[in-house]
Design a protein around this motif. Structure first.
Motif, mmCIF file in Angstrom:
data_model
loop_
_atom_site.group_PDB
_atom_site.id
_atom_site.type_symbol
_atom_site.label_atom_id
_atom_site.label_comp_id
_atom_site.label_asym_id
_atom_site.label_seq_id
_atom_site.Cartn_x
_atom_site.Cartn_y
_atom_site.Cartn_z
ATOM 1 N N TYR A 103 0.826 -1.208 0.000
ATOM 2 C CA TYR A 103 0.000 0.000 0.000
ATOM 3 C C TYR A 103 0.857 1.254 0.000
ATOM 4 O O TYR A 103 1.779 1.391 0.784
ATOM 5 C CB TYR A 103 -0.921 0.015 1.232
ATOM 6 N N HIS A 104 0.529 2.168 -0.915
ATOM 7 C CA HIS A 104 1.221 3.445 -0.950
ATOM 8 C C HIS A 104 0.856 4.255 0.293
ATOM 9 O O HIS A 104 -0.302 4.244 0.722
ATOM 10 C CB HIS A 104 0.797 4.253 -2.185
ATOM 11 N N ASN A 106 -0.268 7.526 2.367
ATOM 12 C CA ASN A 106 -0.975 8.752 2.027
ATOM 13 C C ASN A 106 0.029 9.885 1.843
ATOM 14 O O ASN A 106 1.118 9.862 2.424
ATOM 15 C CB ASN A 106 -1.960 9.131 3.146
ATOM 16 N N THR A 107 -0.339 10.874 1.042
ATOM 17 C CA THR A 107 0.506 12.049 0.940
ATOM 18 C C THR A 107 0.598 12.705 2.315
ATOM 19 O O THR A 107 -0.258 12.498 3.181
ATOM 20 C CB THR A 107 -0.087 13.057 -0.061
ATOM 21 N N ASN A 216 -8.552 10.917 -5.949
ATOM 22 C CA ASN A 216 -7.164 11.348 -5.791
ATOM 23 C C ASN A 216 -6.744 11.447 -4.328
ATOM 24 O O ASN A 216 -5.555 11.523 -4.027
ATOM 25 C CB ASN A 216 -6.944 12.700 -6.473
ATOM 26 N N HIS A 219 -5.566 6.191 -1.997
ATOM 27 C CA HIS A 219 -4.631 5.528 -2.887
ATOM 28 C C HIS A 219 -5.008 4.081 -3.168
ATOM 29 O O HIS A 219 -4.147 3.257 -3.455
ATOM 30 C CB HIS A 219 -3.228 5.598 -2.293
ATOM 31 N N GLN A 222 -4.029 3.215 -6.804
ATOM 32 C CA GLN A 222 -2.577 3.324 -6.994
ATOM 33 C C GLN A 222 -1.851 2.205 -6.262
ATOM 34 O O GLN A 222 -0.862 1.664 -6.773
ATOM 35 C CB GLN A 222 -2.066 4.681 -6.519
ATOM 36 N N SER A 223 -2.333 1.846 -5.076
ATOM 37 C CA SER A 223 -1.683 0.782 -4.316
ATOM 38 C C SER A 223 -1.848 -0.573 -4.996
ATOM 39 O O SER A 223 -1.068 -1.492 -4.728
ATOM 40 C CB SER A 223 -2.255 0.726 -2.892
ATOM 41 N N ARG A 446 -3.697 17.224 -7.994
ATOM 42 C CA ARG A 446 -2.358 17.615 -7.550
ATOM 43 C C ARG A 446 -1.960 19.006 -8.034
ATOM 44 O O ARG A 446 -1.225 19.728 -7.361
ATOM 45 C CB ARG A 446 -1.346 16.580 -8.043
#
Length: 482
Positions: A103-104, A106-107, A216, A219, A222-223, A446
């Motif tokens: 898992y990515h 979080n920002t 967005n 994630h 993306q993950s 972003r």
């Protein structure tokens, strides 16, 4: 470092030694494992409200103990703890495991938002959920109290058949015809997206979506190795004319959309645009995930029926949820789609959590079958309308010369556009320092540096007014500096 430990300034023990002992405990107890980066000296000094030299003394003692080490380009890291001091074999380097997980993370700004939301003193101007004072806690107690028996066992893979039968009837009012076998209960809309990402898509696929988009800010795709590609919106919704070309150029696997009370813009996709979108996606063979978690929260007039109501080829996976109406803590939503797809997703769900909470499923079934849900919706719509109008009046008073905004016809959100060029990051930091939590536009796109997502659904109105007035002052100050 969010715990409540504080320095004892009346103690005879020097401050630097108290800090040393506190940090040492976090290391030897394993809270800060080998490889953990120690917060910067400035941050520690601010946290403990001491001079930076006090922190330098404390860190010096930890370094002398062999517990931490400053490394060029990496900061100060934990390099030892009790286990590695006592044992020949060092303990596992958990940080390397953390970094290698699928898992990515979080920002940083999302992590900061999540952390700030745990502080009850923070004024939350963008939180996308109902205020605790609007949640039907007492009626929920009554539902459980009057029930002679409850099942505490697992439900079947697709969820409670009784609840799925009730949802089948409930979504008919939205023009959707679906049998219980083509409905699956999930633990909220986010789990629905997770199941789709791991169950139906290949790594490297591209998800087409509105820009900006809630997607967005999480994630989940993306993950799972997916890419996101944004498509612009106008006041009628997603601009569908370029979808075919973008699908071919970017290997588009499916399209994700929130057509009703869109998050974060509040836009309602027009009926004509819905028909256009569906026709384009049918022609191009693009499946659609329709997220309709806000669809019940209209004010004066109901919105157009969901895209799913026009789906004659099983092209749309439709997601609904009780999180935005009855309460996020229930963790109950549903996916509606072709039966083979639902069978596949339910098999994966059983591998993941063995089914959603049977108690929550029972509660939702009672709300829907008893008529209480419709009564509750009427109350919530009325309250949200009052809050929306209250917010618009505040914006007209304090923001008319610095921003523009939409007037939503339902849902939670106002998409505030700041007229002048300022640093959205600096605005977020300055507001947070004063106890005001924002949801800036770059969370949802972003490249977006001039929007804020305001939500009138969460903060008490007095708090919300105080926070908005101060926000206007901060924006004015930043405009003057730019």
């Amino acid at each position: 470092m969010s715990d409540e430990w504080k320095l004892n300034r009346s103690s005879s023990i020097p401050l630097h030694h108290q800090i040393y002992e506190y940090l040492k405990r976090k290391i030897i107890n394993g809270e800060w494992s080998v490889g953990t980066k120690i917060p910067p000296q400035r941050d520690l000094a601010q946290k403990f409200q001491v001079n930076r030299s006090t922190i330098v003394y404390a860190l010096g003692e930890l370094s002398a103990d062999g517990l931490i080490e400053a490394k060029v380009g990496k900061g100060t890291l934990v390099v030892n703890n009790t286990w590695s001091l006592l044992a020949a074999t060092p303990p596992p380097d958990w940080i390397s495991y953390v970094k290698s997980g699928a898992y990515h993370p979080n920002t940083q700004i999302i992590q900061d938002i999540n952390a700030a939301e745990t502080d009850p003193a923070i004024i939350r101007l963008g939180t996308g959920e109902l205020s605790p004072e609007l949640l039907p806690a007492q009626k929920m107690k009554q539902i459980f109290h009057r029930t002679p028996s409850l099942s505490l066992g697992y439900s079947e893979p697709k969820g409670s058949l009784y609840l799925r039968e009730i949802i089948s009837g409930y979504i008919k009012s939205k023009g959707i015809n679906a049998s219980p076998s083509s409905i699956m209960i999930v633990s909220g809309g986010l789990q629905a997206l997770h199941l789709v990402s791991v169950g139906l898509l290949h790594r490297g696929s591209t998800i087409l979506l509105e820009t900006p988009s809630y997607l967005n800010s999480v994630h989940v795709f993306q993950s799972a190795g997916m890419n996101l590609f944004g498509i612009p919106m106008d006041q009628e919704g997603i601009q569908s004319q370029s979808i075919g070309r973008l699908k071919r150029q970017h290997n588009g696997a499916l399209l994700y959309s929130i057509p009703t009370f869109h998050n974060p813009t509040g836009i309602v996709m027009s009926l004509n645009r819905r028909m256009e979108l569906l026709n384009v996606c049918m022609k191009e063979g693009i499946p659609i995930i329709e997220d309709d978690v806000y669809g019940d929260l209209w004010f004066e007039n109901p919105p157009p029926h969901p895209l799913k109501s026009m789906d004659e080829q099983g092209q749309i996976l439709y997601i609904g949820s009780m999180s935005k109406t009855l309460g996020p803590g229930l963790r109950i939503g549903w996916i509606v789609g072709p039966e083979p797809v639902i069978d596949r997703l339910s098999d994966i769900k059983m591998q993941t959590d063995y089914g959603s909470s049977s108690l929550s499923q029972f509660a939702v079934a009672e709300w829907l079958s008893s008529g209480l849900y419709n009564d509750h919706l009427a109350e919530i719509r009325a309250e949200l309308l009052v809050r929306r109008d209250f917010t618009i009046n505040l914006l007209n008073t304090y923001f008319k010369d610095i921003a523009t905004w939409n007037v939503p016809k339902g849902g939670f959100y106002i998409w505030l556009s700041i007229n002048k060029q300022i640093s959205i990051h600096l605005l977020f930091r300055k507001a947070l320092k004063e106890g005001i939590l924002l949801n800036p536009g770059n969370v949802y796109d972003r490249s977006n540096q001039h929007h804020l997502r305001l939500s009138y659904s969460y903060a008490p109105m007095e708090q919300f007014e105080k926070g908005l007035i101060r926000l206007a002052e901060i924006i004015h100050d930043l405009i003057c500096l730019s």
